[in-house]
Design a protein around this motif. Structure first.
Motif, mmCIF file in Angstrom:
data_model
loop_
_atom_site.group_PDB
_atom_site.id
_atom_site.type_symbol
_atom_site.label_atom_id
_atom_site.label_comp_id
_atom_site.label_asym_id
_atom_site.label_seq_id
_atom_site.Cartn_x
_atom_site.Cartn_y
_atom_site.Cartn_z
ATOM 1 N N VAL A 132 0.864 -1.177 0.000
ATOM 2 C CA VAL A 132 0.000 0.000 0.000
ATOM 3 C C VAL A 132 0.900 1.227 0.000
ATOM 4 O O VAL A 132 1.675 1.438 0.928
ATOM 5 C CB VAL A 132 -0.937 0.032 1.227
ATOM 6 N N ASP A 133 0.805 2.004 -1.072
ATOM 7 C CA ASP A 133 1.538 3.267 -1.162
ATOM 8 C C ASP A 133 0.580 4.408 -0.856
ATOM 9 O O ASP A 133 -0.542 4.435 -1.366
ATOM 10 C CB ASP A 133 2.102 3.473 -2.565
ATOM 11 N N VAL A 134 1.036 5.333 -0.033
ATOM 12 C CA VAL A 134 0.254 6.514 0.323
ATOM 13 C C VAL A 134 0.976 7.731 -0.240
ATOM 14 O O VAL A 134 2.158 7.929 0.035
ATOM 15 C CB VAL A 134 0.123 6.646 1.860
ATOM 16 N N LEU A 135 0.274 8.513 -1.047
ATOM 17 C CA LEU A 135 0.824 9.760 -1.588
ATOM 18 C C LEU A 135 -0.052 10.921 -1.134
ATOM 19 O O LEU A 135 -1.277 10.851 -1.253
ATOM 20 C CB LEU A 135 0.847 9.744 -3.112
ATOM 21 N N CYS A 136 0.582 11.958 -0.603
ATOM 22 C CA CYS A 136 -0.150 13.141 -0.156
ATOM 23 C C CYS A 136 0.549 14.390 -0.645
ATOM 24 O O CYS A 136 1.772 14.528 -0.507
ATOM 25 C CB CYS A 136 -0.223 13.196 1.369
ATOM 26 N N HIS A 137 -0.238 15.306 -1.194
ATOM 27 C CA HIS A 137 0.299 16.598 -1.606
ATOM 28 C C HIS A 137 0.729 17.366 -0.360
ATOM 29 O O HIS A 137 0.146 17.215 0.717
ATOM 30 C CB HIS A 137 -0.763 17.385 -2.380
ATOM 31 N N ASN A 138 1.749 18.196 -0.528
ATOM 32 C CA ASN A 138 2.263 18.986 0.595
ATOM 33 C C ASN A 138 1.177 19.803 1.287
ATOM 34 O O ASN A 138 1.260 20.039 2.492
ATOM 35 C CB ASN A 138 3.383 19.923 0.121
ATOM 36 N N ASN A 139 0.159 20.253 0.563
ATOM 37 C CA ASN A 139 -0.927 21.027 1.166
ATOM 38 C C ASN A 139 -1.651 20.235 2.252
ATOM 39 O O ASN A 139 -2.220 20.825 3.173
ATOM 40 C CB ASN A 139 -1.947 21.456 0.109
ATOM 41 N N PHE A 140 -1.658 18.916 2.139
ATOM 42 C CA PHE A 140 -2.330 18.070 3.119
ATOM 43 C C PHE A 140 -1.420 17.701 4.288
ATOM 44 O O PHE A 140 -1.895 17.240 5.317
ATOM 45 C CB PHE A 140 -2.855 16.790 2.458
ATOM 46 N N GLU A 141 -0.137 17.890 4.134
ATOM 47 C CA GLU A 141 0.807 17.490 5.180
ATOM 48 C C GLU A 141 0.832 18.455 6.355
ATOM 49 O O GLU A 141 1.508 18.209 7.346
ATOM 50 C CB GLU A 141 2.205 17.309 4.604
ATOM 51 N N LYS A 142 0.065 19.532 6.275
ATOM 52 C CA LYS A 142 -0.013 20.473 7.391
ATOM 53 C C LYS A 142 -0.529 19.785 8.647
ATOM 54 O O LYS A 142 -0.228 20.193 9.759
ATOM 55 C CB LYS A 142 -0.913 21.656 7.017
ATOM 56 N N ASP A 143 -1.335 18.745 8.476
ATOM 57 C CA ASP A 143 -1.827 17.983 9.629
ATOM 58 C C ASP A 143 -1.256 16.559 9.635
ATOM 59 O O ASP A 143 -1.846 15.656 10.196
ATOM 60 C CB ASP A 143 -3.356 17.974 9.674
ATOM 61 N N LEU A 144 -0.075 16.409 9.001
ATOM 62 C CA LEU A 144 0.588 15.093 8.906
ATOM 63 C C LEU A 144 -0.359 14.059 8.303
ATOM 64 O O LEU A 144 -0.490 12.945 8.787
ATOM 65 C CB LEU A 144 1.102 14.633 10.276
ATOM 66 N N ARG A 145 -1.006 14.451 7.224
ATOM 67 C CA ARG A 145 -2.045 13.624 6.622
ATOM 68 C C ARG A 145 -1.554 12.242 6.210
ATOM 69 O O ARG A 145 -2.259 11.254 6.380
ATOM 70 C CB ARG A 145 -2.639 14.342 5.420
ATOM 71 N N SER A 146 -0.349 12.155 5.673
ATOM 72 C CA SER A 146 0.146 10.833 5.257
ATOM 73 C C SER A 146 0.222 9.879 6.447
ATOM 74 O O SER A 146 -0.065 8.685 6.304
ATOM 75 C CB SER A 146 1.500 10.936 4.554
ATOM 76 N N MET A 147 0.554 10.393 7.611
ATOM 77 C CA MET A 147 0.619 9.550 8.807
ATOM 78 C C MET A 147 -0.785 9.206 9.308
ATOM 79 O O MET A 147 -1.034 8.089 9.767
ATOM 80 C CB MET A 147 1.407 10.244 9.920
ATOM 81 N N ARG A 148 -1.700 10.141 9.204
ATOM 82 C CA ARG A 148 -3.091 9.875 9.607
ATOM 83 C C ARG A 148 -3.710 8.802 8.709
ATOM 84 O O ARG A 148 -4.395 7.899 9.193
ATOM 85 C CB ARG A 148 -3.926 11.157 9.559
ATOM 86 N N ILE A 149 -3.448 8.899 7.412
ATOM 87 C CA ILE A 149 -3.953 7.888 6.478
ATOM 88 C C ILE A 149 -3.301 6.542 6.769
ATOM 89 O O ILE A 149 -3.978 5.509 6.814
ATOM 90 C CB ILE A 149 -3.704 8.327 5.022
ATOM 91 N N SER A 150 -2.001 6.550 6.998
ATOM 92 C CA SER A 150 -1.279 5.313 7.312
ATOM 93 C C SER A 150 -1.813 4.662 8.586
ATOM 94 O O SER A 150 -2.006 3.449 8.636
ATOM 95 C CB SER A 150 0.223 5.591 7.460
ATOM 96 N N ASP A 151 -2.055 5.471 9.598
ATOM 97 C CA ASP A 151 -2.609 4.941 10.846
ATOM 98 C C ASP A 151 -3.970 4.291 10.612
ATOM 99 O O ASP A 151 -4.263 3.224 11.150
ATOM 100 C CB ASP A 151 -2.743 6.042 11.904
ATOM 101 N N ARG A 152 -4.793 4.930 9.791
ATOM 102 C CA ARG A 152 -6.125 4.367 9.519
ATOM 103 C C ARG A 152 -6.017 3.058 8.751
ATOM 104 O O ARG A 152 -6.736 2.094 9.049
ATOM 105 C CB ARG A 152 -6.997 5.372 8.750
ATOM 106 N N ILE A 153 -5.137 3.002 7.774
ATOM 107 C CA ILE A 153 -4.941 1.763 7.023
ATOM 108 C C ILE A 153 -4.493 0.649 7.961
ATOM 109 O O ILE A 153 -4.983 -0.479 7.875
ATOM 110 C CB ILE A 153 -3.935 1.979 5.868
ATOM 111 N N ASN A 154 -3.589 0.967 8.876
ATOM 112 C CA ASN A 154 -3.149 -0.035 9.854
ATOM 113 C C ASN A 154 -4.310 -0.509 10.726
ATOM 114 O O ASN A 154 -4.434 -1.701 11.006
ATOM 115 C CB ASN A 154 -2.018 0.509 10.724
#
Length: 173
Positions: free
Chosen positions: A109-131
């Protein structure tokens, strides 16, 4: 379907389809993939705020899901469209003890997030949900899905990428 009813846990197609189904019907994951980060100044709420529209209702035509959860690596559209996206692939398949009827199947599972979404560490939030959706759950194959590892990956300009590797056992009667 007939293959599943016979208890065939070896089908790569069926197992990957089950994981995709979990992702596509998880309202929290869809919120994290779609809604922008919270911005108090502009009155934008956190993506998990209950007052925001339910994603399963908002995305009746599946256009949001089809753009954000992919089974192929398509990134040419990301340059002009700042979004979050998940790619889901079948990974390595390893027979156990030389027995082709019992194997370990990896899911990537690859997670890609635009920098605009990383203001709330979105890639980590998505990763946590996938886990939460996959790890130690009986989603595909036999038994529970295990987390193997994760690592940063190369991504398009202005995106952050992270790859997660999961594994579960499969068998064929």
């Amino acid at each position: 379907m007939a293959e599943e009813k016979r208890g065939d846990f070896m089908s790569m197609y069926n197992n990957l389809r089950k994981v995709v189904t979990v992702f596509r019907y998880d309202e929290i994951l869809l919120r994290l993939l779609y809604y922008p980060p919270e911005n108090i100044k502009n009155n934008i709420k956190d993506p998990l705020d209950k007052s925001l529209e339910d994603m399963l209702v908002l995305d009746e035509d599946w256009s949001i899901r089809d753009k954000r959860i992919l089974l192929v690596s398509k990134s040419d559209d990301l340059v002009d469209d700042p979004i979050c996206r998940i790619y889901l692939y079948a990974g390595r398949r390893t027979p156990q003890n030389g027995n082709f009827k019992v194997a370990n199947q990896e899911i990537v599972v690859d997670v890609l997030c635009h920098n605009n979404f990383e203001k709330d560490l979105r890639s980590m939030r998505i990763s946590d949900r996938i886990n939460e959706l996959l790890v130690h759950e009986r989603v595909a194959g036999m038994g529970k899905i295990e987390y193997i590892h994760g690592n940063q990956i190369s991504s398009p300009v202005n995106y952050i990428g992270y790859r997660h590797l999961y594994e579960f056992a499969v068998t064929k009667r």
